[in-house]
Scaffold this motif. Structure first.
Motif, PDB file in Angstrom:
ATOM      1  N   LEU A 143      -6.870   5.274  -4.676  1.00 16.02           N
ATOM      2  CA  LEU A 143      -5.823   6.208  -5.116  1.00 16.02           C
ATOM      3  C   LEU A 143      -5.954   6.568  -6.592  1.00 16.02           C
ATOM      4  N   GLY A 144      -6.974   6.008  -7.263  1.00 16.19           N
ATOM      5  CA  GLY A 144      -7.174   6.293  -8.682  1.00 16.19           C
ATOM      6  C   GLY A 144      -6.294   5.474  -9.601  1.00 16.19           C
ATOM      7  N   LEU A 145      -5.717   4.380  -9.100  1.00 14.25           N
ATOM      8  CA  LEU A 145      -4.840   3.534  -9.906  1.00 14.25           C
ATOM      9  C   LEU A 145      -5.610   2.351 -10.471  1.00 14.25           C
ATOM     10  N   GLN A 182       1.317   9.273  -6.108  1.00 10.37           N
ATOM     11  CA  GLN A 182       1.889  10.611  -5.924  1.00 10.37           C
ATOM     12  C   GLN A 182       2.788  11.012  -7.086  1.00 10.37           C
ATOM     13  N   THR A 183       3.415  10.017  -7.706  1.00  8.64           N
ATOM     14  CA  THR A 183       4.322  10.284  -8.827  1.00  8.64           C
ATOM     15  C   THR A 183       3.553  10.571 -10.111  1.00  8.64           C
ATOM     16  N   GLY A 184       2.260  10.232 -10.138  1.00  4.74           N
ATOM     17  CA  GLY A 184       1.442  10.554 -11.297  1.00  4.74           C
ATOM     18  C   GLY A 184       1.158   9.406 -12.239  1.00  4.74           C
ATOM     19  N   PHE A 185       1.507   8.198 -11.853  1.00  6.01           N
ATOM     20  CA  PHE A 185       1.194   7.048 -12.697  1.00  6.01           C
ATOM     21  C   PHE A 185      -0.300   6.750 -12.662  1.00  6.01           C
ATOM     22  N   ASP A 186      -0.773   6.039 -13.688  1.00  4.41           N
ATOM     23  CA  ASP A 186      -2.183   5.719 -13.831  1.00  4.41           C
ATOM     24  C   ASP A 186      -2.525   4.282 -13.451  1.00  4.41           C
ATOM     25  N   ALA A 187      -1.546   3.393 -13.569  1.00  5.84           N
ATOM     26  CA  ALA A 187      -1.798   1.963 -13.388  1.00  5.84           C
ATOM     27  C   ALA A 187      -0.663   1.333 -12.597  1.00  5.84           C
ATOM     28  N   VAL A 188      -0.908   0.097 -12.173  1.00  9.91           N
ATOM     29  CA  VAL A 188       0.073  -0.587 -11.340  1.00  9.91           C
ATOM     30  C   VAL A 188       0.189  -2.055 -11.733  1.00  9.91           C
ATOM     31  N   GLU A 189       1.427  -2.556 -11.727  1.00 13.43           N
ATOM     32  CA  GLU A 189       1.704  -3.987 -11.836  1.00 13.43           C
ATOM     33  C   GLU A 189       2.228  -4.420 -10.476  1.00 13.43           C
ATOM     34  N   TYR A 190       1.590  -5.411  -9.891  1.00  9.06           N
ATOM     35  CA  TYR A 190       1.963  -5.853  -8.551  1.00  9.06           C
ATOM     36  C   TYR A 190       3.158  -6.801  -8.604  1.00  9.06           C
ATOM     37  N   SER A 191       4.077  -6.605  -7.685  1.00 11.46           N
ATOM     38  CA  SER A 191       5.258  -7.453  -7.567  1.00 11.46           C
ATOM     39  C   SER A 191       5.191  -8.253  -6.275  1.00 11.46           C
ATOM     40  N   HIS A 192       5.588  -9.511  -6.355  1.00  7.57           N
ATOM     41  CA  HIS A 192       5.764 -10.360  -5.174  1.00  7.57           C
ATOM     42  C   HIS A 192       4.507 -10.438  -4.309  1.00  7.57           C
ATOM     43  N   ILE A 193       3.407 -10.881  -4.900  1.00  3.11           N
ATOM     44  CA  ILE A 193       2.154 -10.977  -4.153  1.00  3.11           C
ATOM     45  C   ILE A 193       1.759 -12.423  -3.860  1.00  3.11           C
ATOM     46  N   GLU A 194       2.599 -13.387  -4.236  1.00  5.42           N
ATOM     47  CA  GLU A 194       2.219 -14.792  -4.118  1.00  5.42           C
ATOM     48  C   GLU A 194       1.977 -15.236  -2.673  1.00  5.42           C
ATOM     49  N   HIS A 195       2.543 -14.548  -1.720  1.00  5.21           N
ATOM     50  CA  HIS A 195       2.417 -14.955  -0.321  1.00  5.21           C
ATOM     51  C   HIS A 195       1.274 -14.248   0.416  1.00  5.21           C
ATOM     52  N   LEU A 196       0.606 -13.316  -0.235  1.00  5.72           N
ATOM     53  CA  LEU A 196      -0.449 -12.548   0.421  1.00  5.72           C
ATOM     54  C   LEU A 196      -1.768 -13.316   0.428  1.00  5.72           C
ATOM     55  N   SER A 197      -2.557 -13.112   1.473  1.00  2.00           N
ATOM     56  CA  SER A 197      -3.863 -13.773   1.566  1.00  2.00           C
ATOM     57  C   SER A 197      -4.867 -13.088   0.632  1.00  2.00           C
ATOM     58  N   SER A 243      -6.177  -4.043  -3.374  1.00  2.00           N
ATOM     59  CA  SER A 243      -6.920  -3.645  -4.568  1.00  2.00           C
ATOM     60  C   SER A 243      -7.805  -2.435  -4.285  1.00  2.00           C
ATOM     61  N   ALA A 244      -8.459  -2.435  -3.127  1.00  3.65           N
ATOM     62  CA  ALA A 244      -9.308  -1.299  -2.749  1.00  3.65           C
ATOM     63  C   ALA A 244      -8.461  -0.039  -2.556  1.00  3.65           C
ATOM     64  N   ALA A 245      -7.265  -0.205  -1.990  1.00  2.00           N
ATOM     65  CA  ALA A 245      -6.371   0.947  -1.809  1.00  2.00           C
ATOM     66  C   ALA A 245      -5.967   1.522  -3.159  1.00  2.00           C
ATOM     67  N   ILE A 275       0.838  -1.207   0.000  1.00  2.00           N
ATOM     68  CA  ILE A 275       0.000   0.000   0.000  1.00  2.00           C
ATOM     69  C   ILE A 275       0.872   1.255   0.000  1.00  2.00           C
ATOM     70  N   LYS A 276       1.964   1.258   0.744  1.00  2.00           N
ATOM     71  CA  LYS A 276       2.893   2.398   0.729  1.00  2.00           C
ATOM     72  C   LYS A 276       3.445   2.601  -0.684  1.00  2.00           C
ATOM     73  N   SER A 277       3.782   1.516  -1.346  1.00  3.03           N
ATOM     74  CA  SER A 277       4.266   1.603  -2.722  1.00  3.03           C
ATOM     75  C   SER A 277       3.192   2.190  -3.639  1.00  3.03           C
ATOM     76  N   LEU A 278       1.938   1.762  -3.453  1.00  5.43           N
ATOM     77  CA  LEU A 278       0.835   2.324  -4.249  1.00  5.43           C
ATOM     78  C   LEU A 278       0.711   3.833  -4.030  1.00  5.43           C
ATOM     79  N   GLU A 279       0.846   4.257  -2.792  1.00  3.11           N
ATOM     80  CA  GLU A 279       0.765   5.690  -2.490  1.00  3.11           C
ATOM     81  C   GLU A 279       1.865   6.464  -3.218  1.00  3.11           C
ATOM     82  N   LEU A 280       3.072   5.913  -3.226  1.00  2.00           N
ATOM     83  CA  LEU A 280       4.179   6.574  -3.927  1.00  2.00           C
ATOM     84  C   LEU A 280       3.942   6.609  -5.435  1.00  2.00           C
TER      85      LEU A 280
END
Length: 87
Positions: A64-66, A35-50, A58-60, A27-32
């Motif tokens: 944030l408009g991503l 803030q930098t002005g990107f429109d979309a996100v590719e998630y890294s290293h999520i295989e261990h998350l519930s 995803s809701a975060a 979520i901190k990475s999403l916030e950054l």
């Protein structure tokens, strides 16, 4: 043109992504990224998350408009053997 960015750990190099890159750091990475002005996100290293963590992340991103675009993980596909070293 719309641009996206990978979620990268916001403070350090990873030694063990399952312990170091949890929900809060994603979520901190999403916030950054937002803030930098990107429109979309590719998630890294999520295989261990519930599943619950992924829903929160995803809701975060949405909040944030991503746009959630894709994901990648550094983990073998089940049944695949480790590649042999090239000689």
């Amino acid at each position: 043109m719309k641009l996206g960015c990978n979620t990268i750990h916001p403070t350090e190099r990873l030694k063990d992504s399952s312990r170091q890159f949890g929900k809060e750091m994603q979520i901190k990475s999403l916030e950054l990224i937002a803030q930098t002005g990107f429109d979309a996100v590719e998630y890294s290293h999520i295989e261990h998350l519930s599943d619950d963590d992924l829903k929160i992340i995803s809701a975060a991103a949405s909040g944030l408009g991503l746009t959630s675009w894709s994901a990648h993980s550094w983990q073998s596909i089940p049944g695949n053997h480790k590649p042999k070293a090239l000689v």
